[in-house]
Design a protein around this motif. Structure first.
Motif, mmCIF file in Angstrom:
data_model
loop_
_atom_site.group_PDB
_atom_site.id
_atom_site.type_symbol
_atom_site.label_atom_id
_atom_site.label_comp_id
_atom_site.label_asym_id
_atom_site.label_seq_id
_atom_site.Cartn_x
_atom_site.Cartn_y
_atom_site.Cartn_z
ATOM 1 N N GLU A 159 1.317 27.056 94.939
ATOM 2 C CA GLU A 159 -0.146 26.736 94.903
ATOM 3 C C GLU A 159 -0.964 27.383 94.024
ATOM 4 N N PRO A 160 -1.739 26.345 93.022
ATOM 5 C CA PRO A 160 -2.554 26.916 92.247
ATOM 6 C C PRO A 160 -3.844 27.523 92.649
ATOM 7 N N LEU A 161 -4.395 28.640 92.104
ATOM 8 C CA LEU A 161 -5.512 29.252 92.335
ATOM 9 C C LEU A 161 -6.585 29.583 91.449
ATOM 10 N N THR A 162 -7.986 29.442 91.449
ATOM 11 C CA THR A 162 -8.493 29.668 90.460
ATOM 12 C C THR A 162 -8.862 31.378 90.642
ATOM 13 N N ALA A 163 -9.759 31.761 89.247
ATOM 14 C CA ALA A 163 -10.009 32.772 89.280
ATOM 15 C C ALA A 163 -11.040 33.466 90.443
ATOM 16 N N THR A 164 -11.798 32.626 90.717
ATOM 17 C CA THR A 164 -12.895 32.920 91.806
ATOM 18 C C THR A 164 -12.281 33.382 92.992
ATOM 19 N N GLU A 165 -11.301 32.130 93.431
ATOM 20 C CA GLU A 165 -10.454 32.327 94.721
ATOM 21 C C GLU A 165 -9.652 33.678 94.608
ATOM 22 N N VAL A 166 -9.041 34.107 93.483
ATOM 23 C CA VAL A 166 -8.288 35.479 93.685
ATOM 24 C C VAL A 166 -9.323 36.512 93.836
ATOM 25 N N ALA A 175 -8.636 39.393 84.290
ATOM 26 C CA ALA A 175 -8.138 40.212 83.521
ATOM 27 C C ALA A 175 -6.692 40.338 84.291
ATOM 28 N N ARG A 176 -6.607 40.699 85.434
ATOM 29 C CA ARG A 176 -5.198 40.942 86.027
ATOM 30 C C ARG A 176 -4.345 39.792 86.057
ATOM 31 N N LEU A 177 -4.833 38.431 86.251
ATOM 32 C CA LEU A 177 -4.213 37.121 86.218
ATOM 33 C C LEU A 177 -3.663 37.087 84.626
ATOM 34 N N ASP A 178 -4.208 37.425 84.048
ATOM 35 C CA ASP A 178 -3.738 37.263 82.352
ATOM 36 C C ASP A 178 -2.733 38.376 82.208
ATOM 37 N N GLU A 179 -2.855 39.326 82.912
ATOM 38 C CA GLU A 179 -1.598 40.344 82.425
ATOM 39 C C GLU A 179 -0.390 39.986 83.209
ATOM 40 N N LEU A 180 -0.600 39.383 84.409
ATOM 41 C CA LEU A 180 0.450 38.926 84.887
ATOM 42 C C LEU A 180 1.248 37.758 84.456
ATOM 43 N N VAL A 181 0.327 36.772 83.717
ATOM 44 C CA VAL A 181 0.670 35.621 82.869
ATOM 45 C C VAL A 181 1.784 36.290 81.799
ATOM 46 N N ASP A 182 1.089 37.503 80.880
ATOM 47 C CA ASP A 182 1.871 38.044 79.915
ATOM 48 C C ASP A 182 3.088 38.405 80.276
ATOM 49 N N GLN A 183 3.165 39.080 81.374
ATOM 50 C CA GLN A 183 4.687 39.674 82.052
ATOM 51 C C GLN A 183 5.462 38.536 82.663
ATOM 52 N N GLY A 184 5.200 37.290 82.733
ATOM 53 C CA GLY A 184 5.935 36.186 83.326
ATOM 54 C C GLY A 184 5.939 35.969 84.433
ATOM 55 N N PHE A 185 4.985 36.707 85.476
ATOM 56 C CA PHE A 185 5.016 36.616 86.935
ATOM 57 C C PHE A 185 4.312 35.327 87.223
ATOM 58 N N LEU A 186 3.051 34.852 86.468
ATOM 59 C CA LEU A 186 2.519 33.834 86.804
ATOM 60 C C LEU A 186 2.536 32.762 85.630
ATOM 61 N N ARG A 187 2.060 31.544 85.819
ATOM 62 C CA ARG A 187 1.793 30.500 84.862
ATOM 63 C C ARG A 187 0.284 30.110 85.028
ATOM 64 N N THR A 188 -0.375 29.560 83.915
ATOM 65 C CA THR A 188 -1.846 28.934 84.173
ATOM 66 C C THR A 188 -2.065 27.802 83.005
ATOM 67 N N TRP A 221 -0.724 29.805 89.024
ATOM 68 C CA TRP A 221 0.298 29.676 90.232
ATOM 69 C C TRP A 221 1.525 30.423 89.808
ATOM 70 N N ARG A 222 2.401 30.774 90.821
ATOM 71 C CA ARG A 222 3.458 31.629 90.794
ATOM 72 C C ARG A 222 4.602 30.691 90.928
ATOM 73 N N PRO A 223 5.527 30.257 89.669
ATOM 74 C CA PRO A 223 6.866 29.827 89.911
ATOM 75 C C PRO A 223 7.401 30.198 91.083
ATOM 76 N N PRO A 224 8.230 29.278 91.867
ATOM 77 C CA PRO A 224 8.810 29.806 93.282
ATOM 78 C C PRO A 224 10.174 30.453 92.697
ATOM 79 N N LYS A 225 10.783 30.229 91.648
ATOM 80 C CA LYS A 225 12.064 30.845 91.284
ATOM 81 C C LYS A 225 11.801 32.208 90.695
ATOM 82 N N ARG A 226 10.705 32.494 90.264
ATOM 83 C CA ARG A 226 10.478 33.726 89.489
ATOM 84 C C ARG A 226 10.653 35.165 90.124
ATOM 85 N N ALA A 227 10.700 35.028 91.469
ATOM 86 C CA ALA A 227 10.743 36.218 92.253
ATOM 87 C C ALA A 227 12.298 36.617 92.263
#
Length: 843
Positions: free
Chosen positions: A25-32, A45-58, A69-75
């Protein structure tokens, strides 16, 4: 396990996505941010760092909104990657409870190689790490060390022994930390344990080798720990201390030798341990009845003391002191010589006058000790004494002291070759070194005073001459010619130094022909020209034959007959125009008083060259415009700004002591970005709003380092534009035609934003009225008048209605309101005079 490699903040942010009904499910920065109860900026800033490490997409939805959002297979993928990492780490990774025995919840496969046990044996509790693996003698040490370190900062490091499944003893190194939020009871620990048995073995071998070295030391030696307990005693020390090593190891030196606490040894050992600097002492140690000379060397583990028995030396010294006392009133050295100068006898006073042993000199030829320049004269005087047989005065001469220095002696001789008790030439000498040195010092002072007087005249003549010259070359030639026209200086030259290649290029010389052709000038770091160029400070060699830095040019010094040299930087307001080299025949030229005047010469010539360049700029119809650009400068500092935002840097006003006030504007939505940038840059000290409208904010920024605007202006440039627009920094600088563009480019590139040169073009010069006003503003106003005008202008003092009062501006400048108004009116008067009159009124 994946989340264990993240910070607590990033782990909490990832949990928001894992707790969503739909993992993708996609979330906005405000919701997070709302779910985390943090600011939207911190959440983004945290969301962008998680994107850089490959845990999230944007991605951006619509024109502005961005979602994550977080790709289902990433974990699962991350879990596999982490497992691979754990399996390949040398040693054993673990998670355990911080209680007796350290029950293990997780143990990596490295457990087998480290302990010989399967991970399952520790995880099920069948094997207790604390009871079955940690060496029984180390259990208490490990437990207390871990608990103390955890209480200090939540982490620990410890070395200890373990017993493996094969009943072998190994040394291990462990590092760990407490994890979680601290609510678990008992706390959970995670860490890594590695085998250091081989390192320990190597260290033991090294210790044995060091012990062997200590045993070969000739001096007595012992080592103490930080509590002054013996840790080592060699055989020589055992003999002098009259104790065996076995008797002393582990014992306090003060308890074994209590009377030493009343001697300098106590102070010396305590001082060495306290200051971590070597000390030494000499004492007579009455309990053992001998004199001790000791050198004490501190280290991290304690003290090393090297000592020796110097009783015999002390006894000889006392005998010598008694003997010298008999001659302490005499400064004469008398000798009996053969006609060829061989020494038959010399009085013991030579020991304290010239530091020679009389017995060593007997049989030597005295002329071997006389200065080479004085030998011929002294041979003639001895020959005259042999021929004429009377008491004859002998001229002053220099005799070599035992330390290699030269002492001046005054001597007379008497021919007693026919006396059967003497059969030689008796030389009576008196040490007159102090008298000769006083005479030489008086002569040197007279020469220096004459040189100073001469040099003052030279400086005045140079100042007059350079003002009259019309080109830079004529200014430089006049300076060199006036120097060599005096009696104090032999020749001089001026050379330019390329700031990029550091190549030295001669420009003019006077007083000598061919020197610059024979000698290669160098800007090497350790050489005088290079030092003058890099530091902007005067470099002097008072005696080129004694100066190791001048060794490459000593042959030239012999050829061209000079003994002293000065490299004078030619500067004006931090701009280096070159280096002036001045040579003198005098040893010790350019001493303190003369040096202070010589240093001013570089400023005089630099000011004249700068004035010439300014005249050229005013007379020219064109100037050079340099355009610089640095892309995405805000991104480099982790700062984001809205599209089409704009920040301008309009004026930097110096306050003194390397403090400046920067005035500028931002679009309404860009001020936040400027605030964020100010947080990142330590020299951005204080940012405040001066005025604010719906479209624009005018700001004031206090700086504790010179900004690029001030740096460019100090080197003769003029800022046309300095902006950050859409994240790009753009700077347009105008410099006079003929100015060193490469030097200005290097100056701009060295600033913290490091822009690159985008374009270089010739543009029409501004009208003469503008130039005249600018000249009055930069040259005729005092620093305080200029600062008062600039601060008042950019603070809105001249606007209606005023946005800042005189009292507020005076407070920002740290001066009284009356002083501010005085500086302001004086500056206004000068500027208006330049505008409405032919000559500015300079008051």
């Amino acid at each position: 396990m994946v989340s264990d490699v993240l910070t607590d903040g990033l782990r909490d942010t990832l949990t928001v996505f894992e707790e969503s009904a739909d993992l993708g499910e996609p979330l906005t920065a405000t919701e997070v941010a709302e779910r985390l109860d943090v600011s939207q900026r911190r959440g983004a800033a945290r969301l962008d760092e998680l994107v850089d490490q490959g845990f999230l997409r944007t991605k951006t939805v619509g024109t502005e909104e961005q979602v994550w959002w977080r790709p289902p297979k990433r974990a699962a993928e991350t879990e596999r990657s982490f497992s691979t990492l754990v399996e390949n780490v040398p040693g054993m990774i673990y998670r355990c409870r911080n209680e007796t025995g350290w029950p293990m919840e997780f143990v990596s496969d490295g457990c087998r190689q480290l302990t010989g046990y399967d991970p399952e044996a520790l995880e099920t509790g069948r094997i207790s790490f604390g009871d079955d693996i940690v060496h029984p003698d180390d259990v208490d040490h490990v437990w207390h060390t871990v608990q103390e370190d955890l209480a200090h900062d939540g982490q620990f490091t410890v070395q200890y022994r373990i017993r493996t499944a094969d009943d072998e003893t190994h040394w291990v190194w462990e590092r760990g930390r407490a994890v979680g939020d601290g609510s678990e009871e008992p706390p959970i620990l995670e860490g890594l344990i590695t085998d250091i048995t081989e390192l320990k073995t190597q260290a033991q071998h090294l210790k044995h080798e060091i012990d062997d070295v200590f045993e070969r030391v000739d001096d007595a030696f012992y080592a103490l720990d930080t509590d002054f307990r013996f840790t080592y005693v060699n055989e020589q020390a055992e003999e002098l201390l009259q104790h065996t090593e076995e008797e002393l190891l582990g014992e306090s030196v003060w308890e074994e030798f209590p009377s030493a606490t009343e001697t300098p040894a106590w102070e010396s050992l305590h001082e060495a341990l306290k200051t971590n600097e070597p000390t030494n002492y000499e004492i007579y140690f009455e309990p053992l009845a001998f004199w001790v000379e000791a050198n004490v060397y501190p280290s991290e583990t304690g003290l090393s003391v090297y000592f020796r028995d110097i009783t015999e030396r002390k006894e000889r010294e006392r005998e010598l002191e008694r003997y010298e006392t008999l001659f302490e009133e005499s400064t004469d050295v008398n000798a009996v010589l053969d006609p060829d100068g061989t020494i038959q006898y010399i009085t013991p006073s030579v020991g304290y006058v010239l530091d020679y042993d009389p017995e060593e000199l007997v049989g030597d030829n005295v002329f071997e000790y006389i200065h080479p320049e004085d030998r011929k004269t002294m041979r003639e005087r001895v020959a005259e004494t042999v021929d004429e047989g009377e008491n004859r005065p002998i001229a002053e001469f220099r005799l070599r002291h035992a330390d290699g220095s030269w002492r001046w002696l005054e001597a007379r001789g008497r021919n007693l070759l026919d006396d059967p008790q003497i059969e030689g030439i008796v030389a009576y000498t008196h040490d007159v070194t102090e008298r000769v040195e006083r005479k030489r010092e008086l002569k040197r002072q007279r020469e220096q005073l004459a040189a100073l007087n001469d040099f003052n005249k030279v400086v005045r003549k140079i100042a007059d001459a350079v003002i009259e010259e019309s080109t830079r070359e004529e200014i430089e030639q006049a300076a060199c010619q006036q120097l060599v026209a005096s009696d104090s200086y032999k020749f001089a030259w001026i050379a330019a130094v390329d700031p990029t290649t550091e190549q030295v290029t001669p420009r003019v010389e006077a007083g000598v022909e061919g020197y610059l052709d024979d000698v290669e000038l160098s800007s090497a770091l350790h050489e005088p020209i290079g030092q003058a160029f890099r530091t902007g400070e005067l470099q002097v060699s008072g005696d080129v034959f004694a100066d190791p830095d001048f060794e490459p040019w000593r042959d030239a010094a012999e050829t061209y007959g000079f003994r002293s040299f000065a490299a004078i930087p030619i500067v004006h307001k931090d701009t280096l125009y070159g280096v002036l080299g001045v040579y003198s025949e005098r040893v010790g030229a350019f001493a303190e008083d003369e040096r202070s005047i010589v240093g001013q010469l570089g400023e005089v010539v630099g000011h004249a060259i700068n004035a010439y360049e300014r005249r050229q700029a005013l007379m020219s119809d064109e100037a050079v415009e340099l355009e610089f650009l640095a892309h995405d400068v805000l991104d480099d500092f982790g700062v984001s700004a809205p599209e089409e935002s704009r920040i301008t840097f309009d004026q930097a006003v110096p306050l003194g002591d390397d403090e400046f006030l920067m005035y500028g504007t931002t679009t309404g939505d860009a001020f936040e970005a400027l605030e964020a940038l100010a947080d990142q840059l330590p020299h951005f000290a204080e940012l405040t709003v001066v005025t604010e409208t719906s479209d624009e904010i005018r700001y004031k920024l206090r700086l504790v380092e010179p900004p690029v605007l001030s740096t460019v202006a100090a080197h003769g440039g003029r800022i046309q534009t300095a902006t950050i627009e859409d994240g790009d920094f753009r700077l347009i600088v105008e410099v006079p035609l003929g100015m060193d563009v490469r030097q200005m480019t290097d100056i701009v590139r060295d600033t913290y934003l490091a822009p690159e040169l985008l374009a270089q073009r010739q543009v029409p010069q501004r009208d003469q009225t503008t130039e005249r006003i600018h000249q009055v503003f930069t040259d005729d106003l005092t620093d305080r008048q200029r600062t008062a005008l600039e601060v008042a202008y950019y603070a809105g003092f001249f606007e209606w209605p005023r946005t800042s009062t005189g009292e507020e501006i005076a407070e920002s400048m740290n001066i009284a309101p009356a002083t501010f108004h005085q500086h302001l009116r004086a500056g206004e008067n000068k500027l208006l005079s330049a505008l409405v009159a032919e000559e500015p009124a300079l008051r």
